[in-house]
Design a protein around this motif. Structure first.
Motif, PDB file in Angstrom:
ATOM      1  N   SER A  25       4.777 113.747  57.279  1.00 53.34           N
ATOM      2  CA  SER A  25       4.182 114.186  58.425  1.00 53.34           C
ATOM      3  C   SER A  25       3.208 113.188  58.867  1.00 53.34           C
ATOM      4  CB  SER A  25       3.822 115.425  58.946  1.00 53.34           C
ATOM      5  OG  SER A  25       4.725 116.470  58.770  1.00 53.34           O
ATOM      6  N   ILE A  26       2.265 112.716  57.906  1.00 52.12           N
ATOM      7  CA  ILE A  26       1.272 111.865  57.947  1.00 52.12           C
ATOM      8  C   ILE A  26       1.974 110.379  58.175  1.00 52.12           C
ATOM      9  CG2 ILE A  26      -0.605 110.500  56.847  1.00 52.12           C
ATOM     10  CD1 ILE A  26      -1.247 113.199  55.581  1.00 52.12           C
ATOM     11  N   GLU A  27       3.020 110.192  57.438  1.00 52.21           N
ATOM     12  CA  GLU A  27       3.603 109.017  57.544  1.00 52.21           C
ATOM     13  C   GLU A  27       4.055 108.745  58.898  1.00 52.21           C
ATOM     14  OE1 GLU A  27       5.804 107.912  53.177  1.00 52.21           O
ATOM     15  OE2 GLU A  27       6.833 108.354  55.081  1.00 52.21           O
ATOM     16  N   LEU A  28       4.783 109.576  59.546  1.00 48.82           N
ATOM     17  CA  LEU A  28       5.334 109.751  61.058  1.00 48.82           C
ATOM     18  C   LEU A  28       4.254 109.589  62.216  1.00 48.82           C
ATOM     19  CD1 LEU A  28       8.049 112.770  60.972  1.00 48.82           C
ATOM     20  CD2 LEU A  28       8.343 110.108  61.106  1.00 48.82           C
ATOM     21  N   MET A  29       2.928 110.093  61.647  1.00 46.48           N
ATOM     22  CA  MET A  29       1.976 109.798  62.798  1.00 46.48           C
ATOM     23  C   MET A  29       1.387 108.469  62.777  1.00 46.48           C
ATOM     24  SD  MET A  29      -0.476 113.544  62.214  1.00 46.48           S
ATOM     25  CE  MET A  29      -1.120 112.970  60.681  1.00 46.48           C
ATOM     26  N   HIS A  30       1.589 107.746  61.686  1.00 43.16           N
ATOM     27  CA  HIS A  30       1.457 106.398  61.741  1.00 43.16           C
ATOM     28  C   HIS A  30       2.591 105.263  62.018  1.00 43.16           C
ATOM     29  CE1 HIS A  30      -2.668 106.672  59.570  1.00 43.16           C
ATOM     30  NE2 HIS A  30      -2.338 107.790  59.257  1.00 43.16           N
ATOM     31  N   GLY A  31       3.409 105.961  62.585  1.00 44.22           N
ATOM     32  CA  GLY A  31       4.647 105.121  63.080  1.00 44.22           C
ATOM     33  C   GLY A  31       5.627 104.810  62.134  1.00 44.22           C
ATOM     34  N   ARG A  32       5.629 105.250  60.864  1.00 46.35           N
ATOM     35  CA  ARG A  32       6.555 105.019  59.885  1.00 46.35           C
ATOM     36  C   ARG A  32       8.038 105.270  60.370  1.00 46.35           C
ATOM     37  NH1 ARG A  32       7.572 105.125  54.181  1.00 46.35           N
ATOM     38  NH2 ARG A  32       9.428 104.120  53.914  1.00 46.35           N
ATOM     39  N   GLU A  33       8.817 103.894  60.225  1.00 46.33           N
ATOM     40  CA  GLU A  33      10.409 103.785  60.571  1.00 46.33           C
ATOM     41  C   GLU A  33      10.932 103.735  59.316  1.00 46.33           C
ATOM     42  OE1 GLU A  33      10.665 101.241  63.542  1.00 46.33           O
ATOM     43  OE2 GLU A  33       9.455 102.340  65.231  1.00 46.33           O
ATOM     44  N   ARG A  34      12.232 104.111  59.213  1.00 42.26           N
ATOM     45  CA  ARG A  34      12.962 104.031  58.054  1.00 42.26           C
ATOM     46  C   ARG A  34      14.365 103.442  58.387  1.00 42.26           C
ATOM     47  NH1 ARG A  34      10.959 106.815  53.690  1.00 42.26           N
ATOM     48  NH2 ARG A  34       9.142 108.326  54.252  1.00 42.26           N
ATOM     49  N   PRO A  35      14.427 102.039  58.978  1.00 41.09           N
ATOM     50  CA  PRO A  35      15.514 101.228  59.208  1.00 41.09           C
ATOM     51  C   PRO A  35      16.540 101.046  58.177  1.00 41.09           C
ATOM     52  CG  PRO A  35      13.864  99.706  59.627  1.00 41.09           C
ATOM     53  CD  PRO A  35      13.132 101.302  59.205  1.00 41.09           C
ATOM     54  N   LYS A  36      15.833 100.792  57.144  1.00 39.54           N
ATOM     55  CA  LYS A  36      16.724 100.422  55.696  1.00 39.54           C
ATOM     56  C   LYS A  36      15.625 100.898  54.599  1.00 39.54           C
ATOM     57  CE  LYS A  36      15.459  95.764  55.571  1.00 39.54           C
ATOM     58  NZ  LYS A  36      16.013  94.261  55.535  1.00 39.54           N
ATOM     59  N   PRO A  37      16.282 100.810  53.320  1.00 43.34           N
ATOM     60  CA  PRO A  37      15.393 101.230  52.205  1.00 43.34           C
ATOM     61  C   PRO A  37      14.736  99.778  52.019  1.00 43.34           C
ATOM     62  CG  PRO A  37      17.874 101.547  51.643  1.00 43.34           C
ATOM     63  CD  PRO A  37      17.669 100.795  53.159  1.00 43.34           C
ATOM     64  N   LEU A  38      13.577 100.161  51.457  1.00 43.69           N
ATOM     65  CA  LEU A  38      12.345  99.238  51.147  1.00 43.69           C
ATOM     66  C   LEU A  38      11.947  98.131  52.368  1.00 43.69           C
ATOM     67  CD1 LEU A  38      13.813  97.734  47.823  1.00 43.69           C
ATOM     68  CD2 LEU A  38      12.297  99.692  48.243  1.00 43.69           C
ATOM     69  N   ALA A  39      12.092  98.736  53.979  1.00 49.88           N
ATOM     70  CA  ALA A  39      11.852  98.048  54.847  1.00 49.88           C
ATOM     71  C   ALA A  39      10.401  97.906  54.855  1.00 49.88           C
ATOM     72  CB  ALA A  39      12.437  98.693  56.221  1.00 49.88           C
ATOM     73  N   PRO A  40       9.518  96.979  55.575  1.00 46.69           N
ATOM     74  CA  PRO A  40       8.364  96.808  55.767  1.00 46.69           C
ATOM     75  C   PRO A  40       7.863  98.432  56.348  1.00 46.69           C
ATOM     76  CG  PRO A  40       9.082  94.785  56.301  1.00 46.69           C
ATOM     77  CD  PRO A  40      10.381  95.705  56.130  1.00 46.69           C
ATOM     78  N   ARG A  41       6.532  98.624  56.204  1.00 44.27           N
ATOM     79  CA  ARG A  41       5.963  99.974  56.746  1.00 44.27           C
ATOM     80  C   ARG A  41       4.696  99.979  57.222  1.00 44.27           C
ATOM     81  NH1 ARG A  41       8.231 102.033  51.375  1.00 44.27           N
ATOM     82  NH2 ARG A  41       9.887 100.667  52.096  1.00 44.27           N
TER      83      ARG A  41
END
Length: 171
Positions: free
Chosen positions: A85-101
């Motif tokens: 949830s904290i990641e999502l609040m910071h705009g975390r996206e998961r377009p592919k494994p090991l993607a920049p974040r």
């Protein structure tokens, strides 16, 4: 007259890896530490220095990494859910494994608990293969009062070899 004091729910030490390589990385890690401390039944116990590291297994900008220790009464899956949830609040996206974040929070270790579910593996399966986890974790373990349930890390020579191979330095 006697008073009854409750110590509250049992708390356990957990270690959380923090990383970011997009956006305001320093600010994102600092704010995430505040948010960790504000989780229910959880308090921040300690934080390593911040380390600059090269991406491992992918390309992209350098990462800023750290490890935090928390005392928590949350269960492992509950804590993981809070981290996501904290990641999502910071705009975390998961377009592919090991993607920049913008923010990555990994539950590394929780009082020696072992889990192997589709959502959570404890201890973290790649913890001992990543200099960006081992170096800050070793620093933090040296600062905190030891607990019987703390992780035992690979020896210093192995960690130093990984640090050179993976390109890690203090911020």
């Amino acid at each position: 007259m006697s008073e009854c004091f409750s110590a509250g729910p049992a708390r356990f030490r957990a270690y959380v890896a923090l990383g970011a390589n997009l956006g305001a990385t320093y600010d994102n890690l600092r704010l995430a530490l505040v948010e960790l401390d504000e989780l229910p039944w959880t308090s921040l116990e300690g934080v390593s220095s911040f380390y600059v590291t090269k991406p491992v297994g992918t390309d992209g900008p350098d990462y800023l990494n750290a490890v935090a220790a928390v005392q928590t009464a949350m269960g492992p899956h509950e804590l993981l859910s809070a981290l996501l949830s904290i990641e999502l609040m910071h705009g975390r996206e998961r377009p592919k494994p090991l993607a920049p974040r913008t923010l990555d929070l990994d539950l590394l270790w929780m009082a020696g608990a072992e889990r192997d579910t589709p959502a959570l593996s404890l201890p973290h399966p790649r913890m001992n293969q990543r200099a960006f986890v081992l170096e800050p974790l070793a620093e933090l373990l040296a600062q905190l009062p030891p607990e019987k349930t703390d992780p035992v890390l690979p020896d210093a020579a192995y960690r130093a070899k990984l640090a050179v191979e993976q390109g890690i330095s203090l911020e």
